[in-house]
Scaffold this active site. Structure first.
Site, PDB file in Angstrom:
ATOM      1  N   SER A   1       0.831  -1.194   0.000  1.00 21.45           N
ATOM      2  CA  SER A   1       0.000   0.000   0.000  1.00 21.45           C
ATOM      3  C   SER A   1       0.874   1.257   0.000  1.00 21.45           C
ATOM      4  CB  SER A   1      -0.956  -0.056   1.197  1.00 21.45           C
ATOM      5  OG  SER A   1      -1.924   0.955   1.143  1.00 21.45           O
TER       6      SER A   1
ATOM      7  N   HIS B   1      -2.438  -1.434  -4.185  1.00 22.53           N
ATOM      8  CA  HIS B   1      -3.895  -1.506  -4.282  1.00 22.53           C
ATOM      9  C   HIS B   1      -4.453  -0.089  -4.210  1.00 22.53           C
ATOM     10  CE1 HIS B   1      -4.512  -1.964   0.409  1.00 22.53           C
ATOM     11  NE2 HIS B   1      -3.889  -0.852   0.087  1.00 22.53           N
TER      12      HIS B   1
END
EC number: 3.4.21.92
Length: 200
Positions: free
Chosen positions: A96, A121
């Site tokens: 992330s 993501h």
């Protein structure tokens, strides 16, 4: 518990916590979730190292599951703002916001160790409250998503459309896959020199 390091000199012994000792070699360690407190510490360390020597690289080791986008962007913007190149090194996991910071390192100096994992993501939302507040938060999430995707496209060289598709769900990569994708530049096993800071 934070380990301490004892150094001997002509003036006697001096004790450092391990992170302060690493800072002397221009090494910063991000080993937790990214939040405001961690971001402030890392930003302060980068600014300090720039004031010490604006020409020497800074080494940011990353083992992080991600965290706050706003806190992460404070670190990212500082990396781009300061004069020294920031070399990013992934150990363990860069997921992330951790992966975003890894990709935001100086071109040619973004590194992963061979058994690291990298995951990208889309930002996570958790809007609650009145409908009007949820609408405001939804717009903000979309703005953040578009900003992060555009920056990832810039740092990786991938088309924006592919970034949007590949970040729609959790997307885990090996270091070799991350190199091919453009998130990193090198996969290394050993440093070329014995110095702690010799990974560039």
């Amino acid at each position: 518990m934070i380990p301490t390091v004892i150094e001997q000199s002509a003036r006697g012994e001096r004790a450092f916590d391990i992170y302060s000792r690493l800072l002397r070699d221009r090494i910063i360690f991000l080993g937790t979730q990214v939040d405001d407190d961690i971001a402030n510490l890392i930003v302060a360390q980068m600014l300090y190292l720039e004031s010490e020597d604006p020409e020497k690289d800074i080494y940011l080791y990353i083992n992080s599951p991600g965290g706050s986008v706003y806190a992460g962007m404070a670190i990212y913007d500082t990396m781009q703002h300061i004069q020294p190149d920031v070399s990013t090194i992934c150990i363990g996991l860069a997921a992330s916001m951790g992966a975003f910071l890894l990709a935001g390192g100086a071109k040619g100096k973004r590194i992963a160790l061979p058994h690291a994992r990298i995951m990208i993501h889309q930002p996570l939302g958790g809007a609650q409250g009145p409908a009007t507040d949820i609408e405001i938060q939804a717009k903000e999430i979309l703005f953040i998503k578009n900003s992060l995707n555009s920056l990832l496209a810039y740092h990786t060289g991938q088309p924006l459309e592919r970034i949007e598709r590949d970040t729609d769900r959790d997307n885990f990569m090996t270091p070799e896959q991350a190199k091919e994708y453009g998130l990193i530049d090198q996969v290394i096993t050993r440093r070329p020199q014995p110095s702690l800071a010799a990974v560039s």
